[in-house]
Design a protein around this motif. Structure first.
Motif, mmCIF file in Angstrom:
data_model
loop_
_atom_site.group_PDB
_atom_site.id
_atom_site.type_symbol
_atom_site.label_atom_id
_atom_site.label_comp_id
_atom_site.label_asym_id
_atom_site.label_seq_id
_atom_site.Cartn_x
_atom_site.Cartn_y
_atom_site.Cartn_z
ATOM 1 N N ASN A 225 2.426 3.458 -4.999
ATOM 2 C CA ASN A 225 1.344 3.670 -5.945
ATOM 3 C C ASN A 225 1.916 3.912 -7.339
ATOM 4 O O ASN A 225 3.134 3.913 -7.529
ATOM 5 C CB ASN A 225 0.474 4.854 -5.505
ATOM 6 N N ASP B 54 0.816 -1.208 0.000
ATOM 7 C CA ASP B 54 0.000 0.000 0.000
ATOM 8 C C ASP B 54 0.851 1.260 0.000
ATOM 9 O O ASP B 54 0.343 2.351 -0.284
ATOM 10 C CB ASP B 54 -0.927 0.016 1.230
ATOM 11 N N SER C 33 -3.851 3.209 -7.865
ATOM 12 C CA SER C 33 -3.487 2.125 -6.958
ATOM 13 C C SER C 33 -2.517 1.165 -7.634
ATOM 14 O O SER C 33 -2.575 0.947 -8.847
ATOM 15 C CB SER C 33 -4.754 1.372 -6.535
ATOM 16 N N ASN C 34 -1.636 0.589 -6.833
ATOM 17 C CA ASN C 34 -0.714 -0.421 -7.337
ATOM 18 C C ASN C 34 -1.352 -1.813 -7.358
ATOM 19 O O ASN C 34 -0.712 -2.795 -7.727
ATOM 20 C CB ASN C 34 0.555 -0.449 -6.477
#
Length: 389
Positions: free
Chosen positions: A64, A61, A83-84
């Protein structure tokens, strides 16, 4: 470091431990709690502590995807945050880049400690996307000799931890107007600590600056992929060295069915804590197709230099062959995402796709578009580092 605050019974060391684990967005809000909190969160000591915590975090988290896009309708560049995770959802509003309005002219370099550098042929700025800070750099002070013209070939951006300084490098060719055999290669260096430019006195071990890719920063050095080798600039010593390609001997051995030699497009990236080389081989090098920037790739090979600077340590780790039906530009932004398990690619129509590397090589398409050639995709980890004076 002591923190003065209203919660007298709350230990300062515990508060510091809590704050250093928080995201930048929360810390920016907490600067409004009181003057002492604001001063502490803005202090160089806490910024360094927070940066170290983010750098050593292994949480997915914390990383990104940052994309620079050009919006044709408004003629503005924006930074978009994604988001990744597999979906690549948008996680924050777009951030407008206030300086650049020239389509196709700007590139995104970095990031380095949460700072990115945006470069065009007229302007350069540093930006912290997380804090929305921008800093326009002073213009290049260097002139051009009579009967010569100046060509800005490539640029780089990185952090020198020995001097605690951020540097921007410009690679420039001065060419004679009437004799193209007469030219000079130069490197120009900007230091954030002094807010000034200077010319490098060190020798550049290349014959020319042809077909440069976007630079990457790795282990204290900047790297560019040129047509015949990799150029390395060591950020502390400011010396230049070169690295040979692992597949250079194969360049003249690949031919299409039409008898044309298959050229390669090369990009650099960091994968598995190693310098990575991405080699894209055309399926057809028909000059008409190349002139349209529409190319079919036979394969994309991913190489890793297992030991930095050791030519013999190049190892091919992936070969992607599932690209037959995808139109790709002759050069396109790439990055590894999802804990380095996927390779992101931009198609000719600007759509972002991702290829799973380690197993099935399945292609994923995302509803993320950029008008080629402006888009740049990087893996981004936020920080509090300021670009202001």
């Amino acid at each position: 470091m002591e923190i003065s605050h209203n919660m007298k019974s709350f230990p300062a060391d515990i508060l510091k431990e809590i704050l250093r684990r928080l995201p930048v967005k929360s810390l920016i809000r907490f600067r409004c709690v009181c003057k002492s909190w604001c001063a502490f969160i803005k202090s160089p000591e806490f910024i360094a502590l927070h940066l170290s915590s983010r750098r050593h975090s292994h949480a997915d988290d914390d990383t990104n995807i940052l994309i620079m896009r050009f919006i044709k309708d408004t003629k503005k560049y924006v930074l978009s945050f994604h988001s990744n995770k597999e979906s690549m959802d948008t996680i924050a509003p777009d951030l407008e880049v206030p300086i650049f309005h020239d389509y196709g002219a700007a590139v995104l370099l970095g990031p380095s400690n949460g700072i990115v550098c945006i470069v065009s042929r007229q302007d350069i700025c540093l930006c912290n996307p997380a804090t929305h800070e921008f800093r326009r750099l002073p213009p290049w002070p260097f002139g051009c000799p009579q009967d010569f013209y100046r060509y800005f070939a490539a640029s780089g951006f990185g952090y020198d931890p020995i001097r605690n300084d951020y540097k921007v490098i410009g690679l420039v060719t001065l060419s004679h107007v009437y004799d193209y055999h007469t030219y000079e290669l130069r490197a120009e260096i900007y230091n954030l600590n002094t807010n000034s430019w200077r010319e490098s006195d060190n020798t550049i071990p290349l014959q020319h600056f042809h077909n440069a890719c976007i630079s990457i920063s790795f282990q204290g050095s900047l790297h560019w992929s040129f047509v015949d080798r990799i150029l390395t600039f060591h950020l502390n010593s400011e010396e230049f060295t070169t690295i040979e390609y692992p597949d250079r001997d194969q360049d003249v051995e690949e031919y299409s069915d039409q008898g044309f030699p298959r050229p390669r497009v090369r990009s650099l990236a960091v994968l598995d804590k190693s310098l990575g080389l991405i080699t894209c081989i055309y399926d057809d090098s028909d000059p008409e197709i190349i002139s349209l920037d529409i190319n079919k790739y036979r394969s994309i090979d991913v190489w890793l230099m297992k030991e930095c600077g050791i030519q013999e340590s190049w190892t091919r780790v992936f070969s992607i062959v599932s690209l037959a039906d995808i139109n790709l530009p002759s050069s396109f932004p790439l990055c590894f995402r999802k804990d380095e398990e996927e390779l992101s690619i931009q198609t000719i129509d600007g759509q972002l796709i991702s290829c799973v590397l380690r197993h099935c090589q399945k292609l994923r398409k995302f509803n993320v578009y950029e008008h080629y050639p402006g888009g740049v995709v990087v893996s981004y980890r936020e920080s509090l580092v300021s670009v202001q004076e």
